[in-house]
Enzyme design. Structure first.
Site, PDB file in Angstrom:
ATOM      1  N   VAL A   1       0.827  -1.210   0.000  1.00  0.00           N
ATOM      2  CA  VAL A   1       0.000   0.000   0.000  1.00  0.00           C
ATOM      3  C   VAL A   1       0.859   1.257   0.000  1.00  0.00           C
ATOM      4  O   VAL A   1       0.379   2.339   0.314  1.00  0.00           O
ATOM      5  CB  VAL A   1      -0.945  -0.002   1.230  1.00  0.00           C
ATOM      6  CG1 VAL A   1      -1.923  -1.161   1.153  1.00  0.00           C
ATOM      7  CG2 VAL A   1      -0.157  -0.047   2.541  1.00  0.00           C
TER       8      VAL A   1
ATOM      9  N   HIS B   1      -4.565  -4.294  -2.313  1.00  0.00           N
ATOM     10  CA  HIS B   1      -5.014  -3.925  -0.966  1.00  0.00           C
ATOM     11  C   HIS B   1      -5.165  -2.419  -0.793  1.00  0.00           C
ATOM     12  O   HIS B   1      -5.259  -1.934   0.337  1.00  0.00           O
ATOM     13  CB  HIS B   1      -4.048  -4.482   0.082  1.00  0.00           C
ATOM     14  CG  HIS B   1      -4.024  -5.976   0.122  1.00  0.00           C
ATOM     15  ND1 HIS B   1      -2.972  -6.707   0.629  1.00  0.00           N
ATOM     16  CD2 HIS B   1      -4.951  -6.890  -0.290  1.00  0.00           C
ATOM     17  CE1 HIS B   1      -3.250  -8.002   0.521  1.00  0.00           C
ATOM     18  NE2 HIS B   1      -4.440  -8.134  -0.026  1.00  0.00           N
TER      19      HIS B   1
ATOM     20  N   CYS C   1     -14.467   8.011   2.863  1.00  0.00           N
ATOM     21  CA  CYS C   1     -15.509   8.135   3.875  1.00  0.00           C
ATOM     22  C   CYS C   1     -16.407   6.907   3.814  1.00  0.00           C
ATOM     23  O   CYS C   1     -16.915   6.557   2.733  1.00  0.00           O
ATOM     24  CB  CYS C   1     -16.344   9.399   3.640  1.00  0.00           C
ATOM     25  SG  CYS C   1     -17.777   9.530   4.758  1.00  0.00           S
TER      26      CYS C   1
ATOM     27  N   CYS D   1     -15.332  13.099   8.003  1.00  0.00           N
ATOM     28  CA  CYS D   1     -15.437  13.480   6.596  1.00  0.00           C
ATOM     29  C   CYS D   1     -15.836  14.948   6.477  1.00  0.00           C
ATOM     30  O   CYS D   1     -16.804  15.399   7.120  1.00  0.00           O
ATOM     31  CB  CYS D   1     -16.461  12.600   5.899  1.00  0.00           C
ATOM     32  SG  CYS D   1     -16.793  13.054   4.175  1.00  0.00           S
TER      33      CYS D   1
END
Length: 308
Positions: free
Chosen positions: A119, A135, A143, A194
């Site tokens: 990642v 991944h 969000c 968010c």
């Protein structure tokens, strides 16, 4: 597809010992159409530890699970405090000789694509273009309520403003960008919601116990089907999310070649496992195939910016 929190793997059969002869890998690359499947072991030479190798973080660290993250505000506070600190270091990592060799193979038409379990964005930073991040990526945030995406850089800015003076010293960094901090160091770290709807923010990575998006799995299946061979680099193949593509390739009669110093869960499906260091081995393969490897690379996209 769900990645179960499989933290270790013990061979249940006698496996052939690894070889120190990389020539079968060279032969596959000469043929072309090689699909790369990379794991955390490819990034250790960039300073990012792996999970299961010698000194791997699973010997002392249990990664966050999706269920824990989504159900516990305390777990999210702990995760974001540790991840915010870890990402500063994680984002400074630069591609190593292995990443650069893979990018060079791609530029010279020897690869069909790259599937990575990592990642960290280091394949792209090295110049690889057709990369499937199985991944996800730490450079994105999603969000869980409205599905809006944002950059990790933007979230880091918000976290920095909300947690002025947060400068604990971590004991170590883990492969998922999570720094080891005590609960006392985490303290009352402020978690961001968010900006669009106030929902829970999560890094756009697949946690243990979470589903890999079906369209991503299907894309990987298509790539395996179209490849002439599968080259596994630095993965123990402990979790099914990567192992299933090794099984698919083997069942289709495609050669599976593994470069990993330790035995892997996919060894029984492989034509060979080369037990050599990744960076030096891939660089030597590039040299032997007369494939020039670029020395200049960029940092990971959307990596940290600022005083750190």
């Amino acid at each position: 597809m769900r990645t179960r929190p499989t933290l270790s793997w013990t061979p249940t059969e006698d496996l052939r010992p690894g070889t120190t002869d990389p020539e079968p890998v060279a032969d596959a690359l000469r043929t072309g159409g090689v699909l790369v499947l990379s794991g955390a072991g490819l990034s250790t030479e960039s300073g990012i530890p792996d999970y299961r190798g010698e000194g791997g973080s699973l010997r002392r660290h249990t990664p966050m699970t999706y269920q824990e993250f989504t159900t516990s505000i305390h777990a999210r506070r702990r995760y974001w405090a540790r991840s915010h600190l870890g990402w500063r270091t994680f984002g400074r990592a630069r591609p190593n000789a292995g990443h650069r060799a893979v990018a060079a193979f791609g530029r010279h038409g020897l690869l069909s694509a790259v599937i990575t379990q990592n990642v960290d964005g280091l394949h792209q930073a090295a110049g690889s273009e057709d990369v499937v991040e199985l991944h996800g990526s730490l450079n994105r945030v999603v969000c869980l309520s409205c599905g809006a995406f944002s950059t990790r850089r933007e979230l880091a800015r918000r976290l920095e403003e909300a947690n002025a003076g947060f400068q604990p010293v971590a004991a170590r960094l883990n492969p998922d960008g999570d720094a080891d901090l005590t609960d006392e160091q985490v303290g009352d770290f402020t978690v961001m919601s968010c900006a669009e709807c106030g929902g829970i923010l999560k890094p756009d990575v697949v946690f243990f116990g979470e589903n890999v998006p079906p369209h991503r799995v299907e894309r990987c299946r298509e790539l395996v089907g179209a490849a002439t061979s599968l080259l596994v680099l630095g993965s123990s193949l402990t979790v099914m999310s990567g192992l299933r593509f090794v099984r698919q390739a083997a069942q289709a009669g495609k050669p599976v070649l593994i470069v990993n110093r330790d035995p892997t869960r996919g060894d029984r499906h492989a034509a060979t496992r080369v037990a050599l260091p990744l960076g030096a081995t891939l660089a030597a393969l590039a040299d032997g195939l007369d494939v020039p490897v670029a020395g200049q690379t960029n940092g990971p996209p959307n990596g940290p910016a600022g005083p750190w």
